[in-house]
Structure formats: structure tokens, C-alpha cells
Design an enzyme around this catalytic site. Structure first.
Site, PDB file in Angstrom:
ATOM      1  N   ALA A 191     -27.679   5.141  29.840  1.00  0.00           N
ATOM      2  CA  ALA A 191     -28.658   4.312  30.546  1.00  0.00           C
ATOM      3  C   ALA A 191     -30.074   4.603  30.075  1.00  0.00           C
ATOM      4  CB  ALA A 191     -28.548   4.536  32.054  1.00  0.00           C
ATOM      5  N   GLU A 213     -23.785   6.541  32.885  1.00  0.00           N
ATOM      6  CA  GLU A 213     -24.766   7.537  32.465  1.00  0.00           C
ATOM      7  C   GLU A 213     -24.306   8.932  32.863  1.00  0.00           C
ATOM      8  OE1 GLU A 213     -27.379   9.838  31.121  1.00  0.00           O
ATOM      9  OE2 GLU A 213     -27.740   7.726  30.671  1.00  0.00           O
ATOM     10  N   ARG A 283     -29.981   9.242  19.740  1.00  0.00           N
ATOM     11  CA  ARG A 283     -29.992   9.212  18.282  1.00  0.00           C
ATOM     12  C   ARG A 283     -30.222  10.618  17.741  1.00  0.00           C
ATOM     13  NH1 ARG A 283     -30.053   4.195  16.359  1.00  0.00           N
ATOM     14  NH2 ARG A 283     -30.947   4.788  14.355  1.00  0.00           N
ATOM     15  N   ALA A 331     -41.248   4.133  17.217  1.00  0.00           N
ATOM     16  CA  ALA A 331     -41.747   3.560  15.965  1.00  0.00           C
ATOM     17  C   ALA A 331     -43.246   3.749  15.813  1.00  0.00           C
ATOM     18  CB  ALA A 331     -41.396   2.070  15.903  1.00  0.00           C
ATOM     19  N   HIS A 455     -60.711 -11.560  36.535  1.00  0.00           N
ATOM     20  CA  HIS A 455     -59.884 -12.030  37.650  1.00  0.00           C
ATOM     21  C   HIS A 455     -59.506 -13.498  37.422  1.00  0.00           C
ATOM     22  CE1 HIS A 455     -58.419 -12.556  41.745  1.00  0.00           C
ATOM     23  NE2 HIS A 455     -59.133 -13.687  41.790  1.00  0.00           N
TER      24      HIS A 455
END
Length: 476
Positions: A191, A213, A283, A331, A455
Site C-alpha cells: 500500500a 499491506e 524497489r 525522480a 482569492h
């Protein structure tokens, strides 16, 4: 004799190609070595992120979110649509076209900046005055010599020990982006970022999604309050079925699908039957086959290249960046390290502040943060103040119809310096940039509170959260 370069970059992902371009801009003769091939078997620059990660996943997220808006949100605007359907093949083709355009773009940038591009797997073979790298592409080999080397080989998906990806029933991030039909029953192991994003895509397109998970807590890297809000929204509004504290006993494939046997957080045995199983359990650094042992390059027990604060390895003139070194596998972190190392090689002073790297999860609502979480500050015994503002009270968020979530700002109790900002809500990925700039310049919450924000905008929520640090929000 092989060409001798000032800089050789191994890997053309976000860190590698950026490092190569910056080095060339600084007048260094530069070559970039990369072995990635696209689905058609042709060289494809950009690494995992561009080819099978960041970019294609965002394309599918956007397509699936558009489909969901038509089905469930257009009616609130008085827009009535009947007979809605989608063509998965068209979605996938759009994703692939975006990827192709960007990979071609990197090749063009290499030509523009005079970066030599060599396709193949690079491996250190010798070191004398220069480093020698043998590049193998199938049956072809060539040698590259360089005075300086930047290792930017990225990471690869971690596999389940007893059930590796087969590309058909059990897939990693690559397969999760390329289903040719929507699986009716989809299992996701993990997860984290990839599991949540890919689970969200296929849920919106019709899959019944279960996410398993192993950790007892959901999104433990995020602020606790953000994680709890995300868990509530994902299980409720999106109807992702997320189970934490899971221990997988076995994974078996058949012609009909995948059977996962596991114990839940209460210790009860459960069996999940799925058409496809996405494995997204993190990873690992891609340092296998690099030839580290040949030249004496130090790797830690987990396979990461050991570097100092300026990304220097134990070897002279060898640097490493991105997913193969310490720090988050992101990245944008890789890219900035690439720039910093190129500038260091050129004799300039450069650095990357790992304490102000923004994190983003591109779910709906998006999640983004920078700096310390409340639980980190408490564990460190740092006194702080917190200000918070919900998007439910934001006029812009109400106009968008995206009111889930909030902005939270944490500031030092004595100095008022911003220590962390945490966002769950619409366009959190864009809003976090203001917080990163503020923290890089050592801003206080009062600084943000005194800046005029337009705004109605979503950024007003950050302004109000800053006001909330000193308990003076104006609209909540």
C-alpha cells in the site's frame, strides 16, 4: 582506441540524463550510457520514471479520473451524460504516445547539448588514469573511457520471494500499466505509492480492488493525521479495500487467476482470489552487473552505493546519484543530485538539501508533504506549534467539488521556523512547492501568514494553516 570523455553517465533516467545535459552545458565532453528498451525493442531514454513509472502512471490516473468525473460528478454541475463507456486501448495508446514524445525529447536534448548517447549495459572493467566501461548491447560491445563517472542506474521492483513477476498473472509496475482488459478482481500487494496509484486507476475503471499491506500502519512515512484521513477516504469514497498487518503465506497461479493465502492483522487465515496480482512492495537499487567489485566500489549490505553528502563514492572521480544511493527514491531528488554532481565535477559549489525534498502520492485526493511529521517531532522532543485548515472551507475547493482533506503546517515553538507542511487534498502536488521554497529560505509561519494569496485559490489553505499556527485563522 576508445573515445575518452570528461564525464560518463551510466543510466539515462531523470538523474542520469539531467546530469549528462548539465555536464555538457558546463563544457565537459559527456557520454550517457543506457540499456533501456521500449516495448518495441528500441532504445528508449528516460529510465523507469519516463517509460514505465512516473509519466505513464500519471497519464492513466488522469484518464481514469476523467472517466470517474463523467460518471459521478458531472451531474452536480447539471451536465447529464448517458451511455458512458471507455476504450481501454485508446487510454493505453494515449499513455504510450506521451511516453514516446518525451523519450524522443530527451534524444533531441542530447543532440542539442552535444551529449553522446550509447545504448547498452555499462560495466566497469578497469581503472588506470581513466575509468574503462564496457558497454554490451546484445552481441555488440564497445569501450568507453572517462575521467569522471556518474552512476545513475536507478532501481528495480522488489519481487515476492516465492512468487516473482511472470508478466501475465503476477505483475510489477510495468505490467500494471499495460493490462489489455480491466481485471474484475485485482489484488495489490503493498500500500505504498505504486500500489495506491495503480489500485486507484483500475478501481475507477471497474476492478474490485484489494490492497494487502504487511506493515501494521498505513502510509507510515506520512504524517499520522494525513495517513488516517487518506485511509478513510480511500476505503470510503474510492472503495479501495485496504488491509494492513497482513502476512502472506502463499501465492499460487492457475489458468483462472491468482490465489493468495494470508493471515490478517487478527491472525485469521484469509484467501483472496484475483484475476491479476500487482506486486508493489518497494524497489531495490539497480547495482547488479555494474562491476563494482572489479574496481573496488563500496556498496552497503543492501546494494546501495555508499556516498558522502556530495554524492562522492570511495573512489576518486566516481559519483552516484538517485535511487542507488541513500535518501528517498524520487525522480526529482535524482535530477537535482545529477545537476549538483555535474557542477561539482566542473569545479562549482553545489548541494542538495535532502531535508526539503517534497514527497507526492498522486491519488485522489493527492497527498504531498515536505519536512518533518508530527510523530518525528515528538520522537525528537522538538517543541512545535501546528496550524491546520480544511479544504471544506475553501471556496475554490468547493467550486471544484474536491473538498476532502486539509493543509497542516508545523513550526518551531520558539523560533516559528517552518519544520514541515503536510497536505491531503486537490492539487497537493502543486501546492507543496510553496512550502518547499519557504523552508529552503528558512521562512517562519508568520512569513507565509503575511504574504497575500489570491482569492479564491487553493493556496489560501496554506495561508490559513500558517495563520493557524498562532491560532488566528480567519475562515475556520
Amino acid at each position: 582506441m576508445p573515445d575518452i570523455y570528461d564525464v560518463a553517465v551510466i543510466g539515462a533516467g531523470p538523474g542520469g540524463y539531467t546530469a549528462a545535459i548539465r555536464a555538457a552545458q558546463l563544457g565537459l565532453k559527456t557520454v550517457c550510457i543506457d540499456d533501456f528498451k521500449g516495448p518495441k525493442g528500441k532504445p528508449s531514454l528516460g529510465g523507469t520514471c519516463l517509460n514505465v513509472g512516473c509519466i505513464p502512471s500519471k497519464a492513466l490516473l488522469e484518464s481514469s479520473e476523467d472517466y470517474e468525473r463523467v460518471l459521478h460528478k458531472f451531474a452536480d454541475h447539471g451536465i447529464k451524460v448517458q451511455g458512458v463507456s471507455f476504450e481501454l486501448a485508446t487510454m493505453l495508446a494515449r499513455k504510450d504516445k506521451i511516453v514516446d514524445n518525451f523519450t524522443a525529447g530527451i534524444a533531441a536534448l542530447f543532440r542539442k547539448n552535444k551529449v553522446a548517447s550509447v545504448h547498452g549495459h555499462g560495466r566497469f572493467t578497469a581503472v588506470a588514469v581513466n575509468y574503462t566501461i564496457v558497454v554490451r548491447d546484445g552481441d555488440k560491445t564497445q569501450q568507453v573511457q572517462a575521467r569522471n563517472v556518474i552512476i545513475a542506474t536507478g532501481s528495480v521492483a522488489r519481487q515476492l520471494p516465492d512468487a516473482p513477476s511472470d508478466g501475465e498473472r503476477i505483475v510489477d509496475n510495468v505490467g500494471a500499466l499495460s493490462f489489455t482488459e480491466v481485471p474484475k478482481r485485482l489484488g495489490v500487494v503493498g500500500a505504498g505509492v505504486i500500489g495506491l496509484e495503480m489500485g486507484s486507476v483500475w478501481k475507477r475503471l471497474g476492478s474490485d480492488v484489494n490492497i494487502l499491506e504487511a506493515l501494521p500502519a498505513f502510509l507510515p512515512a506520512a504524517d499520522d493525521q494525513v495517513a488516517k484521513e487518506a485511509f478513510k477516504v480511500f476505503n470510503g469514497q474510492l472503495d479501495l479495500k485496504i488491509y494492513t498487518g497482513v502476512k502472506i503465506a502463499s501465492v499460487k497461479t492457475s489458468d483462472k487467476g491468482v490465489t493468495v493465502t494470508y493471515t490478517d492483522k487478527d491472525g485469521s487465515t484469509q484467501v483472496g482470489e484475483y484475476d491479476k496480482l500487482i506486486v508493489a512492495i518497494g524497489r531495490v537499487p539497480n547495482t547488479g552487473g555494474l562491476g563494482a567489485e572489479t574496481i573496488g566500489l563500496n556498496l552497503d549490505p543492501r546494494g546501495y552505493v555508499e556516498v558522502d553528502e556530495r554524492n562522492r563514492t570511495n573512489l576518486p572521480n566516481v559519483y552516484a546519484i538517485g535511487d542507488v544511493v541513500r535518501g528517498p527514491m524520487l525522480a526529482h531528488k535524482s535530477s537535482e543530485e545529477g545537476v549538483a554532481v555535474a557542477e561539482t565535477i566542473a569545479g562549482q559549489e553545489s548541494h542538495v538539501n535532502l531535508d526539503t525534498i517534497p514527497w507526492v502520492i498522486y491519488t485522489s485526493p493527492e497527498i504531498a508533504w515536505v519536512g518533518k511529521t508530527e510523530q518525528q517531532l515528538k520522537a525528537a522532543g522538538i517543541q512545535y506549534r501546528a496550524g491546520q485548515f480544511p479544504f471544506m472551507v475553501s471556496g475554490r475547493a468547493r467550486a471544484l467539488g474536491e473538498t476532502a482533506g486539509f493543509v497542516k503546517m508545523l513550526a518551531d515553538a520558539k523560533t516559528d521556523r517552518i519544520l514541515g507542511v503536510h497536505i491531503i487534498g486537490p492539487y497537493a502536488s502543486e501546492l507543496i512547492a510553496e512550502a518547499v521554497v519557504a523552508m529552503e529560505f528558512g521562512a517562519s509561519s508568520e512569513d507565509i501568514a503575511r504574504i497575500v494569496h489570491a482569492h479564491p485559490t487553493l493556496s489560501e489553505a496554506l495561508h490559513e494553516a500558517a495563520l493557524g499556527v498562532h491560532k488566528r485563522t480567519l475562515n475556520y
